[in-house]
Design a protein around this motif. Structure first.
Motif, PDB file in Angstrom:
ATOM      1  N   ASP A 283       0.828  -1.210   0.000  1.00 28.49           N
ATOM      2  CA  ASP A 283       0.000   0.000   0.000  1.00 28.49           C
ATOM      3  C   ASP A 283       0.862   1.260   0.000  1.00 28.49           C
ATOM      4  OD1 ASP A 283      -2.550   1.469   0.275  1.00 28.49           O
ATOM      5  OD2 ASP A 283      -1.732   1.980   2.238  1.00 28.49           O
ATOM      6  N   TYR A 284       1.810   1.329   0.897  1.00 29.04           N
ATOM      7  CA  TYR A 284       2.642   2.526   1.037  1.00 29.04           C
ATOM      8  C   TYR A 284       3.503   2.759  -0.207  1.00 29.04           C
ATOM      9  CZ  TYR A 284       5.631   6.032   3.199  1.00 29.04           C
ATOM     10  OH  TYR A 284       6.281   7.200   3.484  1.00 29.04           O
ATOM     11  N   ASN A 285       4.035   1.688  -0.755  1.00 30.21           N
ATOM     12  CA  ASN A 285       4.973   1.779  -1.875  1.00 30.21           C
ATOM     13  C   ASN A 285       4.275   1.711  -3.227  1.00 30.21           C
ATOM     14  OD1 ASN A 285       7.306   1.877  -0.218  1.00 30.21           O
ATOM     15  ND2 ASN A 285       7.233  -0.342   0.021  1.00 30.21           N
ATOM     16  N   HIS A 286       3.102   2.294  -3.335  1.00 32.30           N
ATOM     17  CA  HIS A 286       2.454   2.316  -4.643  1.00 32.30           C
ATOM     18  C   HIS A 286       2.365   3.747  -5.157  1.00 32.30           C
ATOM     19  CE1 HIS A 286      -1.364   3.541  -2.781  1.00 32.30           C
ATOM     20  NE2 HIS A 286      -1.792   3.780  -4.000  1.00 32.30           N
ATOM     21  N   ILE A 287       2.599   3.848  -6.439  1.00 27.54           N
ATOM     22  CA  ILE A 287       2.619   5.144  -7.124  1.00 27.54           C
ATOM     23  C   ILE A 287       1.669   5.076  -8.311  1.00 27.54           C
ATOM     24  CG2 ILE A 287       4.056   6.739  -8.471  1.00 27.54           C
ATOM     25  CD1 ILE A 287       4.992   6.628  -5.611  1.00 27.54           C
ATOM     26  N   HIS A 288       0.742   6.011  -8.385  1.00 21.41           N
ATOM     27  CA  HIS A 288      -0.106   6.171  -9.569  1.00 21.41           C
ATOM     28  C   HIS A 288       0.664   7.091 -10.514  1.00 21.41           C
ATOM     29  CE1 HIS A 288      -3.865   4.304  -8.116  1.00 21.41           C
ATOM     30  NE2 HIS A 288      -3.290   4.529  -6.956  1.00 21.41           N
ATOM     31  N   LEU A 289       1.364   6.503 -11.452  1.00 21.74           N
ATOM     32  CA  LEU A 289       2.296   7.252 -12.290  1.00 21.74           C
ATOM     33  C   LEU A 289       1.595   8.327 -13.113  1.00 21.74           C
ATOM     34  CD1 LEU A 289       5.323   7.271 -12.684  1.00 21.74           C
ATOM     35  CD2 LEU A 289       5.051   5.610 -14.522  1.00 21.74           C
TER      36      LEU A 289
ATOM     37  N   LEU B 222       3.510   4.150 -19.798  1.00 23.95           N
ATOM     38  CA  LEU B 222       3.767   2.727 -19.570  1.00 23.95           C
ATOM     39  C   LEU B 222       5.241   2.410 -19.815  1.00 23.95           C
ATOM     40  CD1 LEU B 222       2.959  -0.219 -19.061  1.00 23.95           C
ATOM     41  CD2 LEU B 222       2.250  -0.345 -21.471  1.00 23.95           C
ATOM     42  N   ASN B 223       5.787   2.921 -20.884  1.00 25.96           N
ATOM     43  CA  ASN B 223       7.195   2.706 -21.204  1.00 25.96           C
ATOM     44  C   ASN B 223       8.097   3.236 -20.082  1.00 25.96           C
ATOM     45  OD1 ASN B 223       9.468   1.991 -22.628  1.00 25.96           O
ATOM     46  ND2 ASN B 223       9.332   3.674 -24.079  1.00 25.96           N
ATOM     47  N   ILE B 224       7.793   4.409 -19.590  1.00 25.41           N
ATOM     48  CA  ILE B 224       8.552   4.994 -18.473  1.00 25.41           C
ATOM     49  C   ILE B 224       8.380   4.136 -17.219  1.00 25.41           C
ATOM     50  CG2 ILE B 224       8.644   6.968 -16.887  1.00 25.41           C
ATOM     51  CD1 ILE B 224       8.001   8.708 -19.371  1.00 25.41           C
ATOM     52  N   GLY B 225       7.159   3.685 -16.965  1.00 23.73           N
ATOM     53  CA  GLY B 225       6.884   2.853 -15.792  1.00 23.73           C
ATOM     54  C   GLY B 225       7.699   1.570 -15.792  1.00 23.73           C
ATOM     55  N   ILE B 226       7.827   0.946 -16.946  1.00 25.48           N
ATOM     56  CA  ILE B 226       8.626  -0.277 -17.045  1.00 25.48           C
ATOM     57  C   ILE B 226      10.079   0.013 -16.697  1.00 25.48           C
ATOM     58  CG2 ILE B 226       9.522  -2.019 -18.640  1.00 25.48           C
ATOM     59  CD1 ILE B 226       6.749  -1.759 -20.121  1.00 25.48           C
ATOM     60  N   ARG B 227      10.601   1.109 -17.219  1.00 20.69           N
ATOM     61  CA  ARG B 227      12.005   1.482 -16.940  1.00 20.69           C
ATOM     62  C   ARG B 227      12.200   1.806 -15.457  1.00 20.69           C
ATOM     63  NH1 ARG B 227      11.804  -1.010 -20.702  1.00 20.69           N
ATOM     64  NH2 ARG B 227      11.759  -0.266 -22.826  1.00 20.69           N
ATOM     65  N   ILE B 228      11.234   2.499 -14.864  1.00 15.83           N
ATOM     66  CA  ILE B 228      11.324   2.825 -13.437  1.00 15.83           C
ATOM     67  C   ILE B 228      11.350   1.546 -12.604  1.00 15.83           C
ATOM     68  CG2 ILE B 228      10.077   3.829 -11.480  1.00 15.83           C
ATOM     69  CD1 ILE B 228       9.149   6.061 -13.418  1.00 15.83           C
ATOM     70  N   LEU B 229      10.477   0.598 -12.934  1.00 15.79           N
ATOM     71  CA  LEU B 229      10.437  -0.659 -12.187  1.00 15.79           C
ATOM     72  C   LEU B 229      11.770  -1.394 -12.282  1.00 15.79           C
ATOM     73  CD1 LEU B 229       7.954  -1.672 -10.593  1.00 15.79           C
ATOM     74  CD2 LEU B 229       7.676  -3.401 -12.365  1.00 15.79           C
TER      75      LEU B 229
ATOM     76  N   LEU C 220       8.159  -6.628  -7.355  1.00 14.94           N
ATOM     77  CA  LEU C 220       7.878  -5.336  -7.956  1.00 14.94           C
ATOM     78  C   LEU C 220       6.802  -5.529  -9.008  1.00 14.94           C
ATOM     79  CD1 LEU C 220      11.266  -5.572  -7.566  1.00 14.94           C
ATOM     80  CD2 LEU C 220      10.909  -3.145  -7.880  1.00 14.94           C
ATOM     81  N   ILE C 221       5.810  -4.652  -8.992  1.00 17.02           N
ATOM     82  CA  ILE C 221       4.617  -4.860  -9.812  1.00 17.02           C
ATOM     83  C   ILE C 221       4.261  -3.585 -10.564  1.00 17.02           C
ATOM     84  CG2 ILE C 221       2.157  -5.462  -9.751  1.00 17.02           C
ATOM     85  CD1 ILE C 221       2.870  -6.670  -6.874  1.00 17.02           C
ATOM     86  N   LEU C 222       4.009  -3.737 -11.849  1.00 16.33           N
ATOM     87  CA  LEU C 222       3.420  -2.665 -12.640  1.00 16.33           C
ATOM     88  C   LEU C 222       2.071  -3.188 -13.101  1.00 16.33           C
ATOM     89  CD1 LEU C 222       4.971  -0.489 -15.400  1.00 16.33           C
ATOM     90  CD2 LEU C 222       2.827  -1.674 -15.818  1.00 16.33           C
ATOM     91  N   SER C 223       1.009  -2.449 -12.815  1.00 17.31           N
ATOM     92  CA  SER C 223      -0.313  -2.819 -13.318  1.00 17.31           C
ATOM     93  C   SER C 223      -0.791  -1.719 -14.262  1.00 17.31           C
ATOM     94  CB  SER C 223      -1.308  -3.036 -12.170  1.00 17.31           C
ATOM     95  OG  SER C 223      -1.488  -1.860 -11.433  1.00 17.31           O
ATOM     96  N   TYR C 224      -1.529  -2.144 -15.291  1.00 21.09           N
ATOM     97  CA  TYR C 224      -1.955  -1.228 -16.347  1.00 21.09           C
ATOM     98  C   TYR C 224      -3.308  -1.678 -16.867  1.00 21.09           C
ATOM     99  CZ  TYR C 224      -1.593   1.326 -20.830  1.00 21.09           C
ATOM    100  OH  TYR C 224      -1.796   2.149 -21.900  1.00 21.09           O
TER     101      TYR C 224
ATOM    102  N   ILE D 236      -1.343   3.613 -14.896  1.00 19.47           N
ATOM    103  CA  ILE D 236      -0.172   2.799 -14.592  1.00 19.47           C
ATOM    104  C   ILE D 236       0.108   2.939 -13.106  1.00 19.47           C
ATOM    105  CG2 ILE D 236       2.317   2.526 -14.935  1.00 19.47           C
ATOM    106  CD1 ILE D 236       0.375   4.156 -17.656  1.00 19.47           C
ATOM    107  N   VAL D 237       0.158   1.819 -12.401  1.00 18.77           N
ATOM    108  CA  VAL D 237       0.457   1.820 -10.973  1.00 18.77           C
ATOM    109  C   VAL D 237       1.706   0.978 -10.750  1.00 18.77           C
ATOM    110  CG1 VAL D 237      -0.353   1.224  -8.653  1.00 18.77           C
ATOM    111  CG2 VAL D 237      -1.978   2.091 -10.351  1.00 18.77           C
ATOM    112  N   LEU D 238       2.680   1.558 -10.037  1.00 22.57           N
ATOM    113  CA  LEU D 238       3.897   0.849  -9.650  1.00 22.57           C
ATOM    114  C   LEU D 238       3.826   0.576  -8.160  1.00 22.57           C
ATOM    115  CD1 LEU D 238       6.518   3.215 -11.344  1.00 22.57           C
ATOM    116  CD2 LEU D 238       5.451   1.185 -12.324  1.00 22.57           C
ATOM    117  N   ARG D 239       4.345  -0.565  -7.747  1.00 21.51           N
ATOM    118  CA  ARG D 239       4.407  -0.869  -6.318  1.00 21.51           C
ATOM    119  C   ARG D 239       5.432  -1.963  -6.087  1.00 21.51           C
ATOM    120  NH1 ARG D 239      -0.680  -1.445  -3.900  1.00 21.51           N
ATOM    121  NH2 ARG D 239      -1.732  -0.815  -5.779  1.00 21.51           N
TER     122      ARG D 239
END
Length: 160
Positions: A73-79, A93-100, A119-123, A128-131
């Motif tokens: 929960d704490y470590n999630h980012i709505h990119l 999405l492309n940026i999110g993949i690189r960040i992950l 580490l999870i990227l959901s789309y 795009i949510v990273l966590r």
């Protein structure tokens, strides 16, 4: 790196067009692109503006029963929240993949491989949510990686 079939569809159809209009936006997410992680009461957390809201110690409740759930929960980012509305979701999405990928490398380096992370990227074609969270043997995983196809969103998973 693992994906479900929904994410494979998104990746296959992703347009790799110009990202010129996005470069100005990247300064807004510098702390996400170049992450700093810290430990708090047995949890590994992403340094964020909400750090000041942390309690003195972890306390489970009906919504956050354990440290794994707290980290997820704490470590999630709505990119998308960091970009203007007109930005193409494929570019984000492309940026999110690189960040992950960066997060995975920094976590591995910082913890010398002594901790395992999910580490999870959901789309969902728009958001795009990273966590991430620490994998703990004594707690239920936040995401069941054996059932990725059961999730409605596209998922990209990195396990370190």
């Amino acid at each position: 790196m693992k994906t479900n079939s929904k994410m494979k569809q998104y990746l296959d159809s992703m347009k790799t067009g110009s990202m010129n209009n996005i470069s100005n936006e990247l300064s807004k997410i510098e702390n996400i692109i170049l992450p700093r992680f810290f430990e708090w009461d047995g949890c590994v957390l992403l340094n964020q503006e909400k750090n000041s809201e942390l309690a003195t110690y972890f306390s489970p409740n009906q919504f956050v029963p354990d440290r794994t759930a707290f980290e997820a929960d704490y470590n999630h980012i709505h990119l998308n929240d960091y970009f203007d509305e007109g930005i193409n979701p494929d570019a984000i999405l492309n940026i999110g993949i690189r960040i992950l990928e960066v997060w995975a490398a920094v976590l591995y380096r910082q913890y010398n491989g002594h901790r395992k992370f999910m580490l999870i990227l959901s789309y969902d074609s728009e958001e795009i949510v990273l966590r991430f969270y620490t994998v703990r043997g004594n707690e239920v995983p936040w995401l069941n990686t054996t059932e990725l196809e059961s999730y409605l969103d596209g998922l990209l998973i990195i396990e370190t």
